[in-house]
Design a protein around this motif. Structure first.
Motif, PDB file in Angstrom:
ATOM      1  N   LEU A  28       0.834  -1.203   0.000  1.00  0.00           N
ATOM      2  CA  LEU A  28       0.000   0.000   0.000  1.00  0.00           C
ATOM      3  C   LEU A  28       0.869   1.254   0.000  1.00  0.00           C
ATOM      4  O   LEU A  28       0.624   2.198  -0.756  1.00  0.00           O
ATOM      5  CB  LEU A  28      -0.922   0.015   1.226  1.00  0.00           C
ATOM      6  N   ALA A  29       1.874   1.266   0.858  1.00  0.00           N
ATOM      7  CA  ALA A  29       2.758   2.432   0.951  1.00  0.00           C
ATOM      8  C   ALA A  29       3.531   2.650  -0.345  1.00  0.00           C
ATOM      9  O   ALA A  29       3.698   3.787  -0.798  1.00  0.00           O
ATOM     10  CB  ALA A  29       3.714   2.267   2.127  1.00  0.00           C
ATOM     11  N   LEU A  30       3.992   1.578  -0.951  1.00  0.00           N
ATOM     12  CA  LEU A  30       4.791   1.692  -2.169  1.00  0.00           C
ATOM     13  C   LEU A  30       3.964   2.145  -3.373  1.00  0.00           C
ATOM     14  O   LEU A  30       4.524   2.544  -4.392  1.00  0.00           O
ATOM     15  CB  LEU A  30       5.486   0.369  -2.474  1.00  0.00           C
ATOM     16  N   ALA A  31       2.651   2.104  -3.256  1.00  0.00           N
ATOM     17  CA  ALA A  31       1.771   2.532  -4.350  1.00  0.00           C
ATOM     18  C   ALA A  31       1.508   4.035  -4.346  1.00  0.00           C
ATOM     19  O   ALA A  31       0.859   4.545  -5.259  1.00  0.00           O
ATOM     20  CB  ALA A  31       0.441   1.775  -4.262  1.00  0.00           C
ATOM     21  N   ASN A  80      -2.453   5.058   5.249  1.00  0.00           N
ATOM     22  CA  ASN A  80      -2.613   5.651   6.569  1.00  0.00           C
ATOM     23  C   ASN A  80      -3.692   4.939   7.379  1.00  0.00           C
ATOM     24  O   ASN A  80      -3.496   4.642   8.562  1.00  0.00           O
ATOM     25  CB  ASN A  80      -2.932   7.140   6.436  1.00  0.00           C
ATOM     26  N   ALA A  81      -4.805   4.631   6.768  1.00  0.00           N
ATOM     27  CA  ALA A  81      -5.899   3.955   7.471  1.00  0.00           C
ATOM     28  C   ALA A  81      -5.515   2.543   7.890  1.00  0.00           C
ATOM     29  O   ALA A  81      -6.061   2.008   8.860  1.00  0.00           O
ATOM     30  CB  ALA A  81      -7.143   3.920   6.593  1.00  0.00           C
ATOM     31  N   TYR A  86      -1.820  -3.161  12.354  1.00  0.00           N
ATOM     32  CA  TYR A  86      -0.594  -3.871  12.752  1.00  0.00           C
ATOM     33  C   TYR A  86       0.250  -3.105  13.772  1.00  0.00           C
ATOM     34  O   TYR A  86       1.000  -3.705  14.525  1.00  0.00           O
ATOM     35  CB  TYR A  86       0.268  -4.185  11.520  1.00  0.00           C
ATOM     36  N   ALA A  87       0.147  -1.798  13.837  1.00  0.00           N
ATOM     37  CA  ALA A  87       1.019  -0.991  14.692  1.00  0.00           C
ATOM     38  C   ALA A  87       0.407  -0.794  16.075  1.00  0.00           C
ATOM     39  O   ALA A  87       0.053   0.318  16.466  1.00  0.00           O
ATOM     40  CB  ALA A  87       1.307   0.350  14.026  1.00  0.00           C
ATOM     41  N   THR A  88       0.296  -1.869  16.832  1.00  0.00           N
ATOM     42  CA  THR A  88      -0.337  -1.821  18.149  1.00  0.00           C
ATOM     43  C   THR A  88       0.483  -1.048  19.177  1.00  0.00           C
ATOM     44  O   THR A  88      -0.049  -0.668  20.218  1.00  0.00           O
ATOM     45  CB  THR A  88      -0.600  -3.244  18.666  1.00  0.00           C
TER      46      THR A  88
END
Length: 105
Positions: A28-31, A80-81, A86-88
């Motif tokens: 997602l980030a790489l897109a 961002n959403a 995953y980032a608990t």
């Protein structure tokens, strides 16, 4: 050059973080449009002590406007959403202009 730096404190489930990050979030980030280059690592260490972060992501954009456009694009909004999946341990996002320097200068 403008940098986007994402710092991740330790998550509650490191294995889930790694798997989800590589297989779901990173694509997602790489897109994001305008992204020139990106790097990430789960091998974060600190000089003289324990690192306060579990993982790091760094992205390069031509300038601040390109980074802002990427983050506000549909791809950037999806990335961002997705962070909450995953980032608990939370996340720290910073950006800054970067200049090159050489030891010979």
């Amino acid at each position: 050059m403008h940098k986007l730096l994402v710092l991740y404190p330790a998550p509650t489930d490191p294995d889930h973080f790694r798997d989800y990050y590589v297989n779901t979030h990173l694509p997602l980030a790489l897109a994001m449009p305008g992204l020139l280059a990106a790097r990430y690592s789960f091998e974060v260490s600190a000089v003289g002590g324990k690192a306060p972060y579990f993982a790091v992501f760094e992205a390069d954009f031509a300038d601040a406007d390109a980074m802002k456009a990427a983050r506000s694009s549909p791809q950037g909004q999806r990335a961002n959403a997705d962070v909450a999946n995953y980032a608990t341990g939370g996340v720290v996002v910073i950006d800054y202009p970067a200049w090159s320097a050489s030891p010979d200068e």
